[in-house]
Design a protein around this motif. Structure first.
Motif, short mmCIF file in Angstrom:
data_model
loop_
_atom_site.label_atom_id
_atom_site.label_comp_id
_atom_site.label_asym_id
_atom_site.label_seq_id
_atom_site.Cartn_x
_atom_site.Cartn_y
_atom_site.Cartn_z
N ASP A 1 -37.33 11.57 14.10
CA ASP A 1 -38.36 11.33 13.09
C ASP A 1 -38.78 12.62 12.39
OD1 ASP A 1 -38.87 8.52 12.99
OD2 ASP A 1 -39.70 8.66 15.01
N ALA B 1 -39.34 4.62 17.20
CA ALA B 1 -39.64 4.26 18.58
C ALA B 1 -40.32 5.45 19.26
CB ALA B 1 -38.36 3.88 19.33
N PRO B 2 -41.02 5.21 20.37
CA PRO B 2 -41.64 6.34 21.07
C PRO B 2 -40.58 7.35 21.53
CG PRO B 2 -42.57 4.27 21.83
CD PRO B 2 -41.40 3.91 20.97
N ASN C 1 -44.62 7.14 19.16
CA ASN C 1 -43.91 6.95 17.91
C ASN C 1 -44.40 7.98 16.89
OD1 ASN C 1 -46.41 5.98 17.15
ND2 ASN C 1 -45.71 3.90 16.64
N GLN C 2 -43.73 8.07 15.77
CA GLN C 2 -44.02 9.15 14.84
C GLN C 2 -45.46 9.11 14.34
OE1 GLN C 2 -42.65 11.83 14.13
NE2 GLN C 2 -43.62 12.53 12.24
#
Length: 763
Positions: free
Chosen positions: A305, A355-356, A422-423
């Protein structure tokens, strides 16, 4: 592979100077394996030597490259390994990476121990000695597995000289999979009759080993370093060498684990009939997701990200002062200071989008080390003695980067420390938390090592070392509750560890002729206790490692060749290791002790000139080192009886060159550096896919040069056949579960092919 004008059998002292009395001997190689200059033939220890000429032609520019010079050595410059060198000898190395853990394979540069303050760059080398087995008697607690004894080129009195070389490879040209520019330069300047200065440096830029499909940019690693060495010899009784070095590394888009083997988990997941492996595989390849063009063992492509950006810098100062009182007695003082700073502005460990992802943000690690050794050397008709004392102090502190600090915030622009988010920071299985770790340790030691000659043929040797060690680690988390932005810090968690130990060695050497040495020894190694942290953040003590090692070996001069062989058995108790556990959706390392490990095998080697123009340095090792019965690796798999991590059972290395004169002013040469390894376990898991299969690494070069070494030009190829061996494997996860995929950490010249040209001069 590049040109090297001189042959590998030339006598070479620790500072790169040929002792006049030994220039006539074709096989003389001078080493300092026992902290005094000796002919390698006379040293009753398992030692491999790479000379300046070999190091240049084999393009040894960093610590990872050293594993190509001897079959006993493996280097894993993965997370943590970049601070202590990451060396493994005979399968024994550092298995836990935190500031309180001493190295198992000591890195010593110009007589100064580096400890947990290493930097990957190597340049202006004179010689590298690889000492196998416990070497703590003379080299201390960080040498329970062995020593990498590195010497750089020393200033020369009364002569001016200069050298420079340029290596260039372009990604996509002539089959090169990586772009590379390496510039080396050095100058020797006499400053009067008794003073000389040598200044040397290296600049290295590597591009394209990996590529972010998110940003569309190739990763870039830029290293530069400069070293000054000042030699002062006011008279025959005093010699002073002052060293100053500074080096920096900038990593724009880190080279790290990337998906290399596709997920295959059959666990039901998502819509009816779907599996976790298929869903994860699709997420990697889906144009609307990670959008990788392919998944293969090259581990070239990844997504993220936000791009990672890291910086490392070191500053080192040292002084080596020799006082010669007589032909038999001398005193040496070795003083060292080393400072290392590692900045992680943003580091993405998971490499996922949408996603994380496990991340480290805005953290700075400052480490400082001071050491002082004072040793007395006596050389008599029958007795040789080295005795002295040693002091070392090390400190480490992790601090945040920046002025506006909101600890615990999950917002991307405010994150400080570790998180799995997540971002946008709207979903965080492991909320943000900064861990301030402060570690300080101190070592005081006394040692003595002696050789007594009963006759010209028979001698005994041995020594003892007493170490007193203390370590204090303090950990504070900000905030105490992860993700509680602006909340209070935790109470300090403190653990103090103290220990003392006596280690040593004893052996016998038999030299039936001046060209042969047969020896046997027993040595006791020691590595001090350390501090571990479990996933709950609790501190605990890792027990000290203790090693019992037995060695029987021989070394012979045969014509212009020196051959050697030895058998060994090592028993290691309470090996300091670590395992990986899932915390939230991320794999986290947890330290532990392994009760007992055994290593046994044999080694053979040869170095010299096979015939005129053909020099060779080669070796083979058989090493049986396995996990103990019932040992549970990552994910609980039984690894009992499995060959140990990063320890091939069979390994063969060869470095050779053949040159043919075409005229008095021109010669042509070809050289090769070959490495063969049997199957290698690259992660502590039972799945056979974590075993990289048997393979070979082929490096080669061809060129022309001046017979006196004044200039050279060549083409080179590293990893000619495109072997895909990474330095480590890591399990892949998806949605907080193991998806059956494998991520790999690639290395240029090991995982990817590098093809280029080199030009250089020296006068």
């Amino acid at each position: 592979m590049v040109s090297a004008p001189a042959s590998a059998q030339d006598a070479q002292s620790a500072d790169g100077v040929l002792p006049e009395a030994q220039e006539e001997s074709p096989n003389t190689i001078v080493v300092t394996a026992r902290k005094r200059e000796e002919d390698l033939l006379d040293v009753p220890l398992p030692v491999t030597v790479a000379t300046q000429e070999q190091l240049e032609r084999d393009q040894v520019y960093n610590l990872t490259d050293l594993q190509r010079i001897t079959p006993a050595l493996e280097i894993s410059q993965t997370s943590g390994g970049e601070s202590n060198g990451g060396g493994r000898l005979r399968g024994i190395g550092t298995g836990v990476f935190n500031p309180s853990v001493a190295s198992s394979v000591a890195l010593v540069v110009d007589q100064v121990p580096v400890g947990n303050l290493s930097f990957p760059q190597l340049f202006d080398l004179a010689q590298v000695e690889v000492l196998r087995g416990p070497q703590g008697t003379l080299f201390g607690q960080g040498a329970s597995g062995g020593v990498l004894n590195v010497s750089t080129r020393s200033p020369r009195l009364g002569e001016f000289g200069a050298n420079a070389s340029v290596d260039f490879a372009d990604k996509g040209t002539a089959g090169s999979e990586v772009g590379e520019l390496v510039v080396n330069a050095g100058v020797n300047v006499p400053l009067g009759q008794a003073v000389a200065l040598r200044v040397a440096g290296q600049y290295r830029d590597e591009d394209g080993l990996q590529r972010s499909v998110t940003t569309g940019r190739d990763n870039s690693i830029e290293d530069w370093g400069v070293r000054g060495r000042l030699l002062i010899e006011p008279n025959d009784a005093v010699s002073v060498v002052l060293n100053a070095e500074h080096a920096e590394n900038t990593t724009d888009g880190q080279n790290f684990f990337a998906i290399a083997i596709a997920p295959n988990s059959a666990t039901p997941f998502g819509p009816p009939g779907a599996t976790l492996g298929a869903i994860s595989n699709g997420a990697f390849l889906n144009p609307a997701g990670c959008a990788l063009p392919e998944i293969d063992e090259r581990a070239e492509f990844y997504c993220e990200d936000a791009p990672s950006f890291l910086e490392t810098e070191i500053t080192a100062l040292s002084a080596v002062v020799d006082f010669t009182f007589s032909d038999t007695l001398s005193l040496t003082s070795v003083t060292g200071f080393r400072d290392r700073t590692f900045r992680q502005f943003h580091r993405d460990f998971s490499r996922l989008v949408g996603a994380p992802a496990a991340q480290q943000n805005r953290t700075r690690e400052d480490s400082h080390g001071v050491s002082q050794e004072l040793r007395l050397t006596y050389t008599g008709d029958r007795l040789d003695l080295v005795t002295g004392g040693f002091y070392q102090d090390f400190s480490f502190d992790r601090t945040p980067i920046g002025d506006a600090l909101t600890f615990g915030s999950n917002l991307p622009e405010q994150r400080i420390g570790f998180s799995v988010c997540n971002q946008a920071g709207t979903f965080c299985p492991v909320p943000t938390q900064f861990t301030d770790e402060m570690t300080g340790n101190r070592t005081i030691a006394a040692f003595a090592d002696a050789t007594f000659r009963f006759s010209d043929m028979l001698s005994v040797f041995g020594g003892l070392r007493y170490d007193d060690y203390s370590n204090r680690t303090t950990v504070i988390t900000y905030p105490a509750i992860p993700g509680n932005a602006g909340g209070p810090a935790s109470a300090p968690r403190v653990l103090e560890v103290d220990d003392s130990n006596i280690s040593g060695r004893i052996g016998v050497s038999f030299q039936p002729t001046p060209d042969a040495n047969i020896f046997a020894s027993y040595s006791r190694g020691y590595k001090p206790p350390a501090v571990g942290t479990n996933p709950a953040g609790q501190l605990f003590q890792l027990d000290p490692e203790k090693t019992n090692a037995f060695e029987v070996g021989a070394r012979f001069d045969v014509g212009r060749f020196q051959v050697s062989g030895n058998v060994f058995y090592t028993e290691l108790q309470d090996f300091q290791s670590q395992t990986s556990v899932l915390v939230g959706t991320a794999l986290i390392s947890q330290p532990l002790n392994i009760d007992q490990i055994e290593s046994y095998g044999f080694e053979v080697g040869a170095i010299g000139e096979l015939f005129e123009g053909f020099t060779l340095n080669t070796g083979y090792q058989f090493n049986h080192i396995t996990y103990p019965d019932g040992y549970l690796g990552d994910a609980g798999g039984d690894l009992g009886g499995t060959q140990f991590l990063n320890a091939p059972r069979h390994k063969f290395t060869l470095s050779g060159e053949y040159s043919v004169p075409l005229s008095n002013a021109l010669e042509v040469f070809a050289n090769a550096n070959l490495v063969y390894k049997s199957e290698v376990l690259l992660a502590a898991r039972v799945d056979d896919r974590y075993r990289f299969p048997a393979h070979e690494l082929i490096n080669a070069g061809f060129g022309v040069r001046d017979p006196d070494g004044m200039w050279n030009a060549s083409i080179f190829a590293r990893n000619l056949t495109q072997s895909r061996e990474p330095t480590a494997y890591l399990a892949s996860t998806f949605a907080g579960q193991l998806d059956g995929g494998i991520r790999a950490w690639p290395v240029a010249g090991l995982t990817a092919r590098v093809v280029g040209i080199r030009v250089g001069f020296e006068y």
